[in-house]
Design an enzyme around this catalytic site. Sequence first.
Site, PDB file in Angstrom:
ATOM      1  N   HIS A 105      16.691  -1.492  16.604  1.00 53.42           N
ATOM      2  CA  HIS A 105      15.382  -0.882  16.788  1.00 53.42           C
ATOM      3  C   HIS A 105      14.278  -1.928  16.944  1.00 53.42           C
ATOM      4  O   HIS A 105      13.228  -1.644  17.517  1.00 53.42           O
ATOM      5  CB  HIS A 105      15.065   0.047  15.606  1.00 53.42           C
ATOM      6  CG  HIS A 105      14.537   1.381  16.036  1.00 53.42           C
ATOM      7  ND1 HIS A 105      15.250   2.255  16.827  1.00 53.42           N
ATOM      8  CD2 HIS A 105      13.347   1.986  15.803  1.00 53.42           C
ATOM      9  CE1 HIS A 105      14.532   3.342  17.045  1.00 53.42           C
ATOM     10  NE2 HIS A 105      13.370   3.207  16.445  1.00 53.42           N
ATOM     11  N   TYR A 152       1.811   1.088  17.737  1.00 54.70           N
ATOM     12  CA  TYR A 152       1.901  -0.226  18.356  1.00 54.70           C
ATOM     13  C   TYR A 152       0.539  -0.872  18.564  1.00 54.70           C
ATOM     14  O   TYR A 152       0.432  -2.089  18.685  1.00 54.70           O
ATOM     15  CB  TYR A 152       2.671  -0.129  19.678  1.00 54.70           C
ATOM     16  CG  TYR A 152       4.105   0.269  19.434  1.00 54.70           C
ATOM     17  CD1 TYR A 152       5.012  -0.626  18.888  1.00 54.70           C
ATOM     18  CD2 TYR A 152       4.535   1.571  19.682  1.00 54.70           C
ATOM     19  CE1 TYR A 152       6.311  -0.253  18.618  1.00 54.70           C
ATOM     20  CE2 TYR A 152       5.840   1.961  19.419  1.00 54.70           C
ATOM     21  CZ  TYR A 152       6.717   1.038  18.892  1.00 54.70           C
ATOM     22  OH  TYR A 152       8.001   1.421  18.606  1.00 54.70           O
TER      23      TYR A 152
END
Length: 298
Positions: free
Chosen positions: A244, A279
Amino acid sequence: MKWQHAIKDYQLFLKIERGLSKNTIESYSRDLEKLALFLDTNEIKVSPTNIDASVVKQFVYEIAKSINPRSQARIISGLRSFFDYMVFEDYRKTNPTDLIETPKTGRKLPDTLSEAQINQLILAVDLSHPQGERNRTILETMYSCGLRVGELITLKISDLFFEEGFIRVLGKGNKQRYIPVHNTAKKYITIYMNQIRNHIKPKKGFEDTLFLNRRGSGLSRQMVFMIIKDLAIKIDLKKKISPHTLRHSFATHLLKRGADLRSIQQMLGHQSITTTEVYVHVDKTYLQEVLEKYHPRK
């Protein structure tokens, strides 16, 4: 209604009605089995149809002694989903978890690697090893396309649309999405297929699976984890990473280079833009760049 019977019915509901993956269903089931074990161990004679909030709170209080708030929140969420199902199917009138407060966990920012570290990781693959070309292709594909490990190991040859510049991915909830594939990933996939995979005889059921092990079967999630873990040790990387991490790095690097959140959301297969917004918090320089570029005060 007995617990095991209710759990099996719930598993069918999650698979057929909600289209969840095998791993997600197993995760939900484990939480319910922990509750059933707690009731049995403490000789509490209640069924899924008549268990009340006080008993569920006892269970939550017990597990809170040994797990962190994030895991507690996940278990409570799983129980809430199960009892929502029980109410939906008219087995119960109320959900006993409605008044149970979920612990605050905050938002966990994903771990990422720098572009240099990604390159270092890929260059560390031993290409003299029989599986080296495959492993390099795995890393490049995950990083270039932002794939989940489950999406990678189920990727089919028939999912490759190189002439159009896309690959087809089966994501969470069996939802398909098309992701643009980078020329570098396309090159390594082609090399792997022509020089390595065509020398492996696929086992029945794996004829169309892209990435195979030496015995001709599909790769397991654990195998991909081990490939990345071993490479991290090899380059003396001072952080714990997983498949991931490549997906997180893919999104962070795109954002840093100017990609918009909506495009990243589509490529990652996030249902909500809120999930993708994490993000922005990882790369705070992005916000400064946006301010400087778009604010009227130059």
